[in-house]
Design a protein around this motif. Structure first.
Motif, PDB file in Angstrom:
ATOM      1  N   GLN A  61     -44.779 -17.318 -25.550  1.00  0.00           N
ATOM      2  CA  GLN A  61     -45.298 -16.286 -26.450  1.00  0.00           C
ATOM      3  C   GLN A  61     -44.231 -15.238 -26.749  1.00  0.00           C
ATOM      4  OE1 GLN A  61     -48.640 -14.119 -24.924  1.00  0.00           O
ATOM      5  NE2 GLN A  61     -48.926 -12.959 -26.800  1.00  0.00           N
ATOM      6  N   THR A  62     -43.501 -14.814 -25.728  1.00  0.00           N
ATOM      7  CA  THR A  62     -42.470 -13.795 -25.917  1.00  0.00           C
ATOM      8  C   THR A  62     -41.370 -14.286 -26.843  1.00  0.00           C
ATOM      9  OG1 THR A  62     -42.928 -12.874 -23.734  1.00  0.00           O
ATOM     10  CG2 THR A  62     -40.809 -12.317 -24.723  1.00  0.00           C
ATOM     11  N   VAL A  63     -40.868 -15.487 -26.584  1.00  0.00           N
ATOM     12  CA  VAL A  63     -39.804 -16.029 -27.435  1.00  0.00           C
ATOM     13  C   VAL A  63     -40.325 -16.256 -28.845  1.00  0.00           C
ATOM     14  CG1 VAL A  63     -38.293 -18.024 -27.804  1.00  0.00           C
ATOM     15  CG2 VAL A  63     -38.508 -17.026 -25.520  1.00  0.00           C
ATOM     16  N   ASP A  64     -41.536 -16.762 -28.978  1.00  0.00           N
ATOM     17  CA  ASP A  64     -42.122 -17.010 -30.293  1.00  0.00           C
ATOM     18  C   ASP A  64     -42.216 -15.717 -31.100  1.00  0.00           C
ATOM     19  OD1 ASP A  64     -43.251 -18.933 -32.105  1.00  0.00           O
ATOM     20  OD2 ASP A  64     -45.244 -18.120 -31.641  1.00  0.00           O
ATOM     21  N   GLU A  65     -42.700 -14.640 -30.481  1.00  0.00           N
ATOM     22  CA  GLU A  65     -42.846 -13.365 -31.180  1.00  0.00           C
ATOM     23  C   GLU A  65     -41.488 -12.774 -31.557  1.00  0.00           C
ATOM     24  OE1 GLU A  65     -45.210 -11.013 -28.510  1.00  0.00           O
ATOM     25  OE2 GLU A  65     -47.056 -12.106 -29.001  1.00  0.00           O
ATOM     26  N   LEU A  66     -40.531 -12.823 -30.624  1.00  0.00           N
ATOM     27  CA  LEU A  66     -39.205 -12.273 -30.915  1.00  0.00           C
ATOM     28  C   LEU A  66     -38.478 -13.094 -31.977  1.00  0.00           C
ATOM     29  CD1 LEU A  66     -38.124 -11.352 -27.284  1.00  0.00           C
ATOM     30  CD2 LEU A  66     -38.718  -9.765 -29.129  1.00  0.00           C
ATOM     31  N   LEU A  67     -38.620 -14.410 -31.921  1.00  0.00           N
ATOM     32  CA  LEU A  67     -37.994 -15.261 -32.921  1.00  0.00           C
ATOM     33  C   LEU A  67     -38.615 -15.030 -34.300  1.00  0.00           C
ATOM     34  CD1 LEU A  67     -35.940 -17.466 -33.547  1.00  0.00           C
ATOM     35  CD2 LEU A  67     -37.683 -19.154 -32.919  1.00  0.00           C
ATOM     36  N   ALA A  68     -39.926 -14.888 -34.349  1.00  0.00           N
ATOM     37  CA  ALA A  68     -40.594 -14.622 -35.629  1.00  0.00           C
ATOM     38  C   ALA A  68     -40.112 -13.306 -36.231  1.00  0.00           C
ATOM     39  CB  ALA A  68     -42.109 -14.597 -35.433  1.00  0.00           C
ATOM     40  N   ALA A  69     -39.962 -12.289 -35.398  1.00  0.00           N
ATOM     41  CA  ALA A  69     -39.485 -10.999 -35.890  1.00  0.00           C
ATOM     42  C   ALA A  69     -38.050 -11.101 -36.411  1.00  0.00           C
ATOM     43  CB  ALA A  69     -39.568  -9.944 -34.785  1.00  0.00           C
ATOM     44  N   GLU A  70     -37.214 -11.843 -35.703  1.00  0.00           N
ATOM     45  CA  GLU A  70     -35.815 -12.007 -36.139  1.00  0.00           C
ATOM     46  C   GLU A  70     -35.723 -12.839 -37.407  1.00  0.00           C
ATOM     47  OE1 GLU A  70     -31.601 -11.545 -36.034  1.00  0.00           O
ATOM     48  OE2 GLU A  70     -33.316 -10.381 -35.319  1.00  0.00           O
ATOM     49  N   VAL A  71     -36.538 -13.877 -37.518  1.00  0.00           N
ATOM     50  CA  VAL A  71     -36.562 -14.680 -38.745  1.00  0.00           C
ATOM     51  C   VAL A  71     -36.976 -13.809 -39.932  1.00  0.00           C
ATOM     52  CG1 VAL A  71     -37.816 -16.548 -39.932  1.00  0.00           C
ATOM     53  CG2 VAL A  71     -36.893 -16.912 -37.632  1.00  0.00           C
ATOM     54  N   GLN A  72     -37.996 -12.994 -39.747  1.00  0.00           N
ATOM     55  CA  GLN A  72     -38.451 -12.118 -40.827  1.00  0.00           C
ATOM     56  C   GLN A  72     -37.363 -11.108 -41.203  1.00  0.00           C
ATOM     57  OE1 GLN A  72     -41.881  -9.585 -40.012  1.00  0.00           O
ATOM     58  NE2 GLN A  72     -42.570  -9.922 -42.103  1.00  0.00           N
ATOM     59  N   ARG A  73     -36.693 -10.535 -40.208  1.00  0.00           N
ATOM     60  CA  ARG A  73     -35.619  -9.568 -40.482  1.00  0.00           C
ATOM     61  C   ARG A  73     -34.506 -10.229 -41.289  1.00  0.00           C
ATOM     62  NH1 ARG A  73     -30.745  -8.123 -39.165  1.00  0.00           N
ATOM     63  NH2 ARG A  73     -30.425  -9.808 -37.677  1.00  0.00           N
ATOM     64  N   ARG A  74     -34.094 -11.420 -40.863  1.00  0.00           N
ATOM     65  CA  ARG A  74     -33.005 -12.109 -41.565  1.00  0.00           C
ATOM     66  C   ARG A  74     -33.430 -12.587 -42.950  1.00  0.00           C
ATOM     67  NH1 ARG A  74     -29.100 -15.355 -37.486  1.00  0.00           N
ATOM     68  NH2 ARG A  74     -29.075 -13.801 -35.812  1.00  0.00           N
ATOM     69  N   TYR A  75     -34.684 -12.984 -43.105  1.00  0.00           N
ATOM     70  CA  TYR A  75     -35.189 -13.391 -44.416  1.00  0.00           C
ATOM     71  C   TYR A  75     -35.048 -12.238 -45.410  1.00  0.00           C
ATOM     72  CZ  TYR A  75     -38.463 -14.600 -48.122  1.00  0.00           C
ATOM     73  OH  TYR A  75     -39.036 -14.837 -49.350  1.00  0.00           O
ATOM     74  N   TRP A  76     -35.514 -11.056 -45.009  1.00  0.00           N
ATOM     75  CA  TRP A  76     -35.462  -9.911 -45.921  1.00  0.00           C
ATOM     76  C   TRP A  76     -34.041  -9.404 -46.114  1.00  0.00           C
ATOM     77  CZ3 TRP A  76     -38.865  -9.657 -49.326  1.00  0.00           C
ATOM     78  CH2 TRP A  76     -40.172 -10.034 -49.071  1.00  0.00           C
ATOM     79  N   ALA A  77     -33.186  -9.514 -45.104  1.00  0.00           N
ATOM     80  CA  ALA A  77     -31.780  -9.145 -45.280  1.00  0.00           C
ATOM     81  C   ALA A  77     -31.134 -10.056 -46.332  1.00  0.00           C
ATOM     82  CB  ALA A  77     -31.022  -9.235 -43.954  1.00  0.00           C
TER      83      ALA A  77
END
Length: 84
Positions: free
Chosen positions: A33-49
C-alpha cells in the motif's frame, strides 16, 4: 490524468534498502500500500511536469495575451479587484 481509485493489482519484484525495509516491517507498515500510494503520487507529479513542459509554449502565449488584452469577460465581473 484521471485518478485511478480501483485498479487490478499486479505482483512485482523490487529491490529495496534492507535497513529501511526491516524498519518498515518492524513498524507494521503495509509495504504494498505504501509503495503503491507513493508511486501513484510520483507518477501524477511527473505526468503534470511533462504536460506543463509539452504545453509551455502555448501557456506562455496565452499568458502574454492576457497580459496584453486582459481577461476575457473581465468587464462583466460582479466583484471589485484589489485589496482585501
Amino acid at each position: 490524468m484521471a485518478r485511478v481509485v480501483e485498479a487490478t493489482k499486479r505482483p512485482t519484484n523490487l529491490s529495496l534498502n534492507a535497513k529501511v525495509l526491516d524498519m518498515a516491517r518492524e513498524l507494521g507498515m503495509n509495504l504494498s500500500q505504501t509503495v503503491d500510494e507513493l508511486l501513484a503520487a510520483e507518477v501524477q507529479r511527473r505526468y503534470w511536469a511533462r504536460w506543463n513542459e509539452d504545453n509551455r509554449e502555448a501557456i506562455e502565449h496565452y499568458n502574454a495575451r492576457i497580459e496584453r488584452e486582459g481577461l476575457p469577460l473581465a468587464a462583466y465581473r460582479s466583484f471589485a479587484r484589489g485589496g482585501g
